[in-house]
Scaffold this active site. Structure first.
Site, PDB file in Angstrom:
ATOM      1  N   THR A 123      21.948  53.387-117.113  1.00  0.00           N
ATOM      2  CA  THR A 123      21.484  53.419-115.723  1.00  0.00           C
ATOM      3  C   THR A 123      22.637  53.575-114.736  1.00  0.00           C
ATOM      4  OG1 THR A 123      20.543  51.971-114.007  1.00  0.00           O
ATOM      5  CG2 THR A 123      21.483  50.877-115.903  1.00  0.00           C
ATOM      6  N   ASP A 124      22.316  54.113-113.569  1.00  0.00           N
ATOM      7  CA  ASP A 124      23.337  54.214-112.506  1.00  0.00           C
ATOM      8  C   ASP A 124      23.771  52.845-112.004  1.00  0.00           C
ATOM      9  OD1 ASP A 124      21.035  53.524-111.038  1.00  0.00           O
ATOM     10  OD2 ASP A 124      21.179  55.200-109.643  1.00  0.00           O
ATOM     11  N   GLU A 125      22.987  51.805-112.322  1.00  0.00           N
ATOM     12  CA  GLU A 125      23.327  50.473-111.808  1.00  0.00           C
ATOM     13  C   GLU A 125      24.608  49.921-112.420  1.00  0.00           C
ATOM     14  OE1 GLU A 125      20.361  47.591-111.129  1.00  0.00           O
ATOM     15  OE2 GLU A 125      18.824  49.069-110.698  1.00  0.00           O
ATOM     16  N   TYR A 148      20.993  42.025-115.127  1.00  0.00           N
ATOM     17  CA  TYR A 148      20.421  43.223-115.764  1.00  0.00           C
ATOM     18  C   TYR A 148      21.486  44.307-115.933  1.00  0.00           C
ATOM     19  CZ  TYR A 148      18.464  47.923-115.874  1.00  0.00           C
ATOM     20  OH  TYR A 148      18.235  49.240-116.193  1.00  0.00           O
ATOM     21  N   LYS A 152      23.353  45.906-119.213  1.00  0.00           N
ATOM     22  CA  LYS A 152      23.327  47.347-119.532  1.00  0.00           C
ATOM     23  C   LYS A 152      24.764  47.870-119.661  1.00  0.00           C
ATOM     24  CE  LYS A 152      20.311  49.895-119.845  1.00  0.00           C
ATOM     25  NZ  LYS A 152      19.426  50.259-121.010  1.00  0.00           N
TER      26      LYS A 152
HETATM   27  P1  NAD Z   1      10.211  49.224-119.207  1.00  0.00           P
HETATM   28  O1  NAD Z   1      10.516  47.813-118.867  1.00  0.00           O
HETATM   29  O2  NAD Z   1       9.036  49.884-118.584  1.00  0.00           O
HETATM   30  O3  NAD Z   1      10.015  49.367-120.802  1.00  0.00           O
HETATM   31  C1  NAD Z   1      10.837  48.720-121.714  1.00  0.00           C
HETATM   32  C2  NAD Z   1      10.188  48.834-123.092  1.00  0.00           C
HETATM   33  O4  NAD Z   1      11.073  48.247-124.059  1.00  0.00           O
HETATM   34  C3  NAD Z   1       8.844  48.110-123.207  1.00  0.00           C
HETATM   35  O5  NAD Z   1       7.904  48.918-123.864  1.00  0.00           O
HETATM   36  C4  NAD Z   1       9.175  46.873-124.038  1.00  0.00           C
HETATM   37  O6  NAD Z   1       8.082  46.407-124.807  1.00  0.00           O
HETATM   38  C5  NAD Z   1      10.305  47.395-124.910  1.00  0.00           C
HETATM   39  N1  NAD Z   1      11.187  46.310-125.402  1.00  0.00           N
HETATM   40  C6  NAD Z   1      11.748  45.331-124.652  1.00  0.00           C
HETATM   41  N2  NAD Z   1      12.463  44.517-125.461  1.00  0.00           N
HETATM   42  C7  NAD Z   1      12.376  45.028-126.714  1.00  0.00           C
HETATM   43  C8  NAD Z   1      12.924  44.634-127.963  1.00  0.00           C
HETATM   44  N3  NAD Z   1      13.687  43.546-128.097  1.00  0.00           N
HETATM   45  N4  NAD Z   1      12.652  45.394-129.046  1.00  0.00           N
HETATM   46  C9  NAD Z   1      11.859  46.494-128.941  1.00  0.00           C
HETATM   47  N5  NAD Z   1      11.292  46.902-127.782  1.00  0.00           N
HETATM   48  C10 NAD Z   1      11.567  46.173-126.680  1.00  0.00           C
HETATM   49  O7  NAD Z   1      11.559  50.024-118.918  1.00  0.00           O
HETATM   50  P2  NAD Z   1      11.774  51.491-118.338  1.00  0.00           P
HETATM   51  O8  NAD Z   1      11.749  51.427-116.867  1.00  0.00           O
HETATM   52  O9  NAD Z   1      10.899  52.427-119.069  1.00  0.00           O
HETATM   53  O10 NAD Z   1      13.291  51.725-118.779  1.00  0.00           O
HETATM   54  C11 NAD Z   1      13.598  52.243-120.065  1.00  0.00           C
HETATM   55  C12 NAD Z   1      15.105  52.364-120.195  1.00  0.00           C
HETATM   56  O11 NAD Z   1      15.617  53.214-119.166  1.00  0.00           O
HETATM   57  C13 NAD Z   1      15.850  51.041-120.051  1.00  0.00           C
HETATM   58  O12 NAD Z   1      16.910  51.040-120.980  1.00  0.00           O
HETATM   59  C14 NAD Z   1      16.383  51.063-118.631  1.00  0.00           C
HETATM   60  O13 NAD Z   1      17.567  50.323-118.506  1.00  0.00           O
HETATM   61  C15 NAD Z   1      16.644  52.548-118.447  1.00  0.00           C
HETATM   62  N6  NAD Z   1      16.564  53.056-117.058  1.00  0.00           N
HETATM   63  C16 NAD Z   1      15.478  52.766-116.285  1.00  0.00           C
HETATM   64  C17 NAD Z   1      15.388  53.296-115.003  1.00  0.00           C
HETATM   65  C18 NAD Z   1      14.196  53.027-114.111  1.00  0.00           C
HETATM   66  O14 NAD Z   1      14.222  53.401-112.931  1.00  0.00           O
HETATM   67  N7  NAD Z   1      13.132  52.422-114.608  1.00  0.00           N
HETATM   68  C19 NAD Z   1      16.413  54.103-114.515  1.00  0.00           C
HETATM   69  C20 NAD Z   1      17.520  54.374-115.337  1.00  0.00           C
HETATM   70  C21 NAD Z   1      17.571  53.841-116.615  1.00  0.00           C
HETATM   71  O1  TDX Z   2       9.397  43.896-103.869  1.00  0.00           O
HETATM   72  C1  TDX Z   2      10.408  44.617-103.751  1.00  0.00           C
HETATM   73  N1  TDX Z   2      10.878  44.897-102.496  1.00  0.00           N
HETATM   74  C2  TDX Z   2      11.981  45.650-102.261  1.00  0.00           C
HETATM   75  O2  TDX Z   2      12.368  45.865-101.105  1.00  0.00           O
HETATM   76  C3  TDX Z   2      11.121  45.177-104.880  1.00  0.00           C
HETATM   77  C4  TDX Z   2      10.648  44.905-106.281  1.00  0.00           C
HETATM   78  C5  TDX Z   2      12.235  45.924-104.629  1.00  0.00           C
HETATM   79  N2  TDX Z   2      12.678  46.150-103.377  1.00  0.00           N
HETATM   80  C6  TDX Z   2      13.897  46.958-103.164  1.00  0.00           C
HETATM   81  C7  TDX Z   2      15.100  46.503-103.976  1.00  0.00           C
HETATM   82  C8  TDX Z   2      15.841  47.796-104.216  1.00  0.00           C
HETATM   83  O3  TDX Z   2      16.696  48.077-103.111  1.00  0.00           O
HETATM   84  O4  TDX Z   2      13.625  48.273-103.621  1.00  0.00           O
HETATM   85  C9  TDX Z   2      14.742  48.856-104.290  1.00  0.00           C
HETATM   86  C10 TDX Z   2      14.343  49.243-105.684  1.00  0.00           C
HETATM   87  O5  TDX Z   2      14.088  48.051-106.413  1.00  0.00           O
HETATM   88  P1  TDX Z   2      13.470  48.114-107.904  1.00  0.00           P
HETATM   89  O6  TDX Z   2      12.258  48.951-107.888  1.00  0.00           O
HETATM   90  O7  TDX Z   2      13.385  46.724-108.413  1.00  0.00           O
HETATM   91  O8  TDX Z   2      14.582  48.964-108.659  1.00  0.00           O
HETATM   92  P2  TDX Z   2      16.169  48.744-108.843  1.00  0.00           P
HETATM   93  O9  TDX Z   2      16.529  47.326-108.676  1.00  0.00           O
HETATM   94  O10 TDX Z   2      16.873  49.731-107.959  1.00  0.00           O
HETATM   95  O11 TDX Z   2      16.348  49.144-110.395  1.00  0.00           O
HETATM   96  C11 TDX Z   2      15.597  50.238-110.971  1.00  0.00           C
HETATM   97  O12 TDX Z   2      16.384  51.399-111.078  1.00  0.00           O
HETATM   98  C12 TDX Z   2      17.441  51.404-111.986  1.00  0.00           C
HETATM   99  C13 TDX Z   2      15.083  49.854-112.364  1.00  0.00           C
HETATM  100  O13 TDX Z   2      14.334  48.652-112.260  1.00  0.00           O
HETATM  101  C14 TDX Z   2      16.205  49.712-113.350  1.00  0.00           C
HETATM  102  O14 TDX Z   2      15.664  49.481-114.646  1.00  0.00           O
HETATM  103  C15 TDX Z   2      17.018  50.970-113.364  1.00  0.00           C
HETATM  104  O15 TDX Z   2      18.157  50.795-114.163  1.00  0.00           O
END
Ligand code: NAD
Ligand code: TDX
Length: 334
Positions: A123-125, A148, A152
């Site tokens: 992730t970019d985080e 988190y 990562k």
């Molecule tokens: P999500 O939380 O929706 O899904 C995570 C999945 O992993 C779930 O299906 C969960 O059951 C499974 N899981 C969790 N722990 C596990 C374990 N111990 N063994 C097997 N399975 C397990 O997450 P997402 O938003 O789909 O993100 C997927 C990946 O992409 C993550 O690695 C996250 O860091 C990365 N990512 C997410 C975002 C975003 O904006 N959501 C952006 C960049 C990178």
């Molecule tokens: O209730 C809220 N109110 C609010 O203002 C929530 C849940 C979030 N926010 C703000 C916080 C952040 O500035 O919105 C922005 C986005 O928050 P999230 O949706 O929680 O995402 P973020 O924390 O940026 O992280 C997401 O992007 C990178 C994913 O959850 C991560 O898994 C991924 O790595």
């Protein structure tokens, strides 16, 4: 290609599985997922009878089970993680266990079974927040802000070490914030869409001035697929929309309200729910673009599609929002 996807029942993993099965008739997918609160097999209903798809319930920390599932695959695409920043601030145990120990177990299995390719989804985080007009490059400083993102970053370090010490054939992708179908409604976009649809307040943190580089999930998946098929072993690739002009959380909230057809009085400014709140993320994705990838969905179009999806799939998110999620919601938003 036969691909084992970890975390395929989550948001991005399930979108990735749909995309691969649709685009590559000869590919096979094994979905290995523990089914935590974020994992939902309903996301895969459309492919559950496809003979090229199979599901194994298991923990990535369970080496034997993962080995059994991964035998004979050509690649592992590793999505499984605890993914929500706010939850990691309450308790980091599962984040360390899954994101760090789990990733090391995935690496070990790749080595033991001599799997030809591992794509680790990061992730970019991990870069922490960056001041405008700077962008994070693949070799920028790693400076995570939350448990988190620190977990990562730790998982990225383990992959980098495995590449160097054991010549593990791995690559890392670092994606920006995703949105789209099947996203768990704890993240801002699906939370605000579903709250607006039900006339509940939209808790906008810390003035709403923060900036994220919103990437439609299908574009993230095509970026990951580009790395899987064309990426160079040992390399890291940023995947970002490089949105211009950038949009703040407040602007994003207004766009959502307009699409749902609700008024701004639903916005409730809240402070202090995310200590260490990152102000701005911004990626330079030139390295991946050089492999022929580019994002194809604008934020206006992507949000329109996403709102429509949540409107057409109310049963899906009402089920997801019931049960244990209610407890988290009450505790966090008081
Ligand atoms: P999500 O939380 O929706 O899904 C995570 C999945 O992993 C779930 O299906 C969960 O059951 C499974 N899981 C969790 N722990 C596990 C374990 N111990 N063994 C097997 N399975 C397990 O997450 P997402 O938003 O789909 O993100 C997927 C990946 O992409 C993550 O690695 C996250 O860091 C990365 N990512 C997410 C975002 C975003 O904006 N959501 C952006 C960049 C990178
Ligand atoms: O209730 C809220 N109110 C609010 O203002 C929530 C849940 C979030 N926010 C703000 C916080 C952040 O500035 O919105 C922005 C986005 O928050 P999230 O949706 O929680 O995402 P973020 O924390 O940026 O992280 C997401 O992007 C990178 C994913 O959850 C991560 O898994 C991924 O790595």
């Amino acid at each position: 290609m036969k691909i084992l996807v970890t975390g395929g029942a989550g948001f991005i993993g399930s979108n990735f599985i749909h995309q691969i099965l649709q685009q590559y008739p000869g590919d096979e997918i094994v979905n290995y997922d523990l089914l935590t609160y974020a994992g939902n097999l309903e996301n895969l209903k459309r492919v559950e009878d496809d003979s090229r798809y199979s599901f194994v319930q298991g923990d990535i920390c369970n080496r034997e089970a993962l080995q059994d599932a991964a035998r004979g695959v050509d690649a592992i695409v590793h999505f499984a993680a605890e993914s929500h920043v706010d939850r990691s601030i309450y308790s980091s145990d599962e984040f360390l266990q899954t994101n760090i120990i789990g990733t090391q177990t995935v690496i070990d299995v790749v080595r033991e079974l001599q799997i030809p390719k591992l794509v680790h989804i990061s992730t970019d985080e991990v870069y922490g927040d960056v001041k405008a007009p700077e962008k994070s490059h693949e070799n920028s400083r790693i400076y995570p802000s939350s448990p988190y993102s620190a977990a990562k970053a730790g998982s990225d370090m383990l992959v980098i070490a495995a590449i160097r010490t054991h010549q593990v054939p791995a690559m890392i992708t670092r994606g920006s914030n995703n949105y789209g179908p099947f996203q768990f409604p704890e993240k801002i976009i699906p939370l605000f869409i579903t709250n607006a649809m039900t006339d509940n307040y939209l808790p906008l943190y810390d003035g709403g001035t923060q900036i994220r580089d919103w990437l439609y999930v299908a574009d993230h998946c095509s970026g990951i697929d580009t790395v899987l098929r064309k990426g160079k072993i040992g390399e890291i690739y940023n995947i970002g929309a490089e949105q211009y002009p950038e949009i703040t959380n407040e602007q994003l909230t207004h766009m959502i309200l307009e699409l749902v057809g609700k008024e701004k009085h639903l916005i409730k400014p809240v402070q202090g729910l995310r200590p260490g709140h990152d102000q701005r993320y911004s990626l330079n994705a030139a390295k991946l673009r050089a492999l022929g990838w580019q994002p194809s969905v604008t934020i206006e179009e992507g949000l329109k599609r996403t709102v429509q999806w949540y409107q057409e799939n109310q049963d899906w998110w009402e089920r997801v929002k019931s049960g244990a999620y209610q407890e988290y919601y009450k505790k966090h938003y008081r």
